[in-house]
Design an enzyme around this catalytic site. Structure first.
Site, PDB file in Angstrom:
ATOM      1  N   ASP A 148      27.954 -52.512 -42.732  1.00 55.33           N
ATOM      2  CA  ASP A 148      29.327 -52.529 -43.256  1.00 55.33           C
ATOM      3  C   ASP A 148      30.240 -53.178 -42.228  1.00 55.33           C
ATOM      4  O   ASP A 148      30.103 -52.965 -41.031  1.00 55.33           O
ATOM      5  CB  ASP A 148      29.787 -51.090 -43.536  1.00 55.33           C
ATOM      6  CG  ASP A 148      31.209 -51.052 -44.096  1.00 55.33           C
ATOM      7  OD1 ASP A 148      31.399 -51.526 -45.233  1.00 55.33           O
ATOM      8  OD2 ASP A 148      32.111 -50.560 -43.403  1.00 55.33           O
ATOM      9  N   GLU A 165      27.534 -56.613 -47.438  1.00 56.94           N
ATOM     10  CA  GLU A 165      28.487 -56.718 -48.521  1.00 56.94           C
ATOM     11  C   GLU A 165      28.842 -58.184 -48.714  1.00 56.94           C
ATOM     12  O   GLU A 165      29.001 -58.920 -47.747  1.00 56.94           O
ATOM     13  CB  GLU A 165      29.747 -55.909 -48.187  1.00 56.94           C
ATOM     14  CG  GLU A 165      30.646 -55.679 -49.376  1.00 56.94           C
ATOM     15  CD  GLU A 165      31.789 -54.726 -49.055  1.00 56.94           C
ATOM     16  OE1 GLU A 165      32.638 -54.516 -49.907  1.00 56.94           O
ATOM     17  OE2 GLU A 165      31.823 -54.202 -47.924  1.00 56.94           O
ATOM     18  N   ASP A 217      32.898 -45.536 -42.507  1.00 58.44           N
ATOM     19  CA  ASP A 217      32.118 -46.764 -42.409  1.00 58.44           C
ATOM     20  C   ASP A 217      30.610 -46.522 -42.531  1.00 58.44           C
ATOM     21  O   ASP A 217      29.894 -47.315 -43.142  1.00 58.44           O
ATOM     22  CB  ASP A 217      32.439 -47.488 -41.097  1.00 58.44           C
ATOM     23  CG  ASP A 217      33.904 -47.895 -41.012  1.00 58.44           C
ATOM     24  OD1 ASP A 217      34.524 -48.089 -42.083  1.00 58.44           O
ATOM     25  OD2 ASP A 217      34.432 -48.003 -39.894  1.00 58.44           O
TER      26      ASP A 217
END
Ligand SMILES: [Zn+2]
Length: 320
Positions: free
Chosen positions: A106, A191, A272
């Site tokens: 992340d 992502e 996170d």
């Protein structure tokens, strides 16, 4: 013939041969290309045509084992430093033995990156100070009158140098990190961020550019392709921050300032780490059933949603 760079790195180069002649002086990065007949690459040392000795190269990072360069590009950046980059064929690189482990990554504000394992990777040290120095150099450059050639050129070179140092430090860190991630994991889920989506939040946009997310992703993808690993990019609309990775409950809101939170199921999450865990789960679900969140797979063995290049240019590989 370009003006002699401010640093001393060009001397050895000059001793052995003439500088390559560059076509344009206006471009920020001048370069000359050599094909297979123009150089010899043996036991990790590179000799260009008409040179008696190999170049004294400071390797930015090693070539993948067994790699055979097909094109060599010599260039000089705006800060006056020389670079050699080598173009290699994918076929000459051997994949690493398969491993079962997978990791979710992340990108965040507090930290550069957070892994689903709970590990946090900080932003490069000194970047804040370098940025202040950069701002100062840019202000000085702005003050120099257009007509004042020598001083203006000097100020411009100073700006380019600070820029280059920031980029170098960041790149070094990203190389170490991406190499480690690719060695340790078979599957890396990230992502699918796009810069466009981030511009809405200026602070986040700044953090994203600082962290050089696209550089990270690019390195990750070509190294994964070298070594037979998979990078899965999960759609950016996936609610990775709002979802409890333990029970699957979706929170209604998750404002940016919330760093830890407790779900109704009783699990307390680091924001996170929870997001990284969700990304990993989503990515693995995609790779298992091949549907759901529009993945972009980067794997060398076909079944790729993204067109793969047959050969890859090593970004600024070894440095002179
Ligand atoms: Zn929960």
């Amino acid at each position: 013939m370009p003006a002699a760079p401010a640093s001393g790195v060009h001397h050895f180069f000059g001793k052995r041969a003439k500088y390559p002649r560059f076509k344009s002086k206006k471009k920020s990065r001048k370069s000359a290309e050599y094909t297979t007949s123009g150089f010899r690459f043996r036991d990790g040392s590179l000799t260009l045509a008409k040179m008696r000795e190999p170049l004294d190269i400071v390797w930015h990072r090693p070539l993948p084992e067994g790699a055979k360069p097909s094109t060599v590009t010599v260039s000089q950046d705006a800060a006056g430093r020389w670079y050699v980059s080598l173009l290699c064929d994918d076929a000459s690189v051997k994949p690493l033995p398969a491993t079962g482990s997978a990791v979710g990554v992340d990108v965040g504000l507090d930290h550069l990156l957070t892994l689903s394992t709970g590990e946090k990777i900080a932003n490069p040290r000194h970047e804040r100070e370098d940025r202040a120095r950069l701002a100062l150099a840019q202000r000085r450059l702005a003050k120099k009158a257009k007509g004042d050639g020598a001083n203006r050129a000097k100020a411009r070179r100073k700006v380019a140098k600070v820029h280059a140092r920031i980029a170098d430090r960041r790149r070094d860190g990203l190389h170490k990190l991406t190499t480690r991630l690719v060695r340790e994991n078979q599957t890396i889920v990230i992502e699918d961020l796009t810069v466009r989506n981030m511009v809405k939040n200026r602070k986040l946009a700044r953090a994203i550019s600082d962290a050089a997310w696209s550089e990270f992703r690019n390195m990750l993808e070509y190294k994964a392709a070298w070594y037979g690993r998979d990078v899965i990019a999960v759609d950016r609309f996936f609610p990775s921050s709002k979802l409890c990775s333990h029970c699957g409950t979706l929170q209604e809101k998750m404002p940016l300032h919330v760093r830890t939170w407790t779900c109704d199921c009783g699990t307390t999450h680091d924001r996170d780490v929870n997001a990284a865990k969700n990304l990993l789960a989503a990515g693995l679900a995609v790779s298992a059933c091949g549907a759901g969140v529009r993945p972009q797979r980067s794997s060398p063995g076909g079944q790729s949603a993204v067109k793969q290049e047959t050969s890859r240019r090593e970004p600024r590989s070894p440095r002179l």
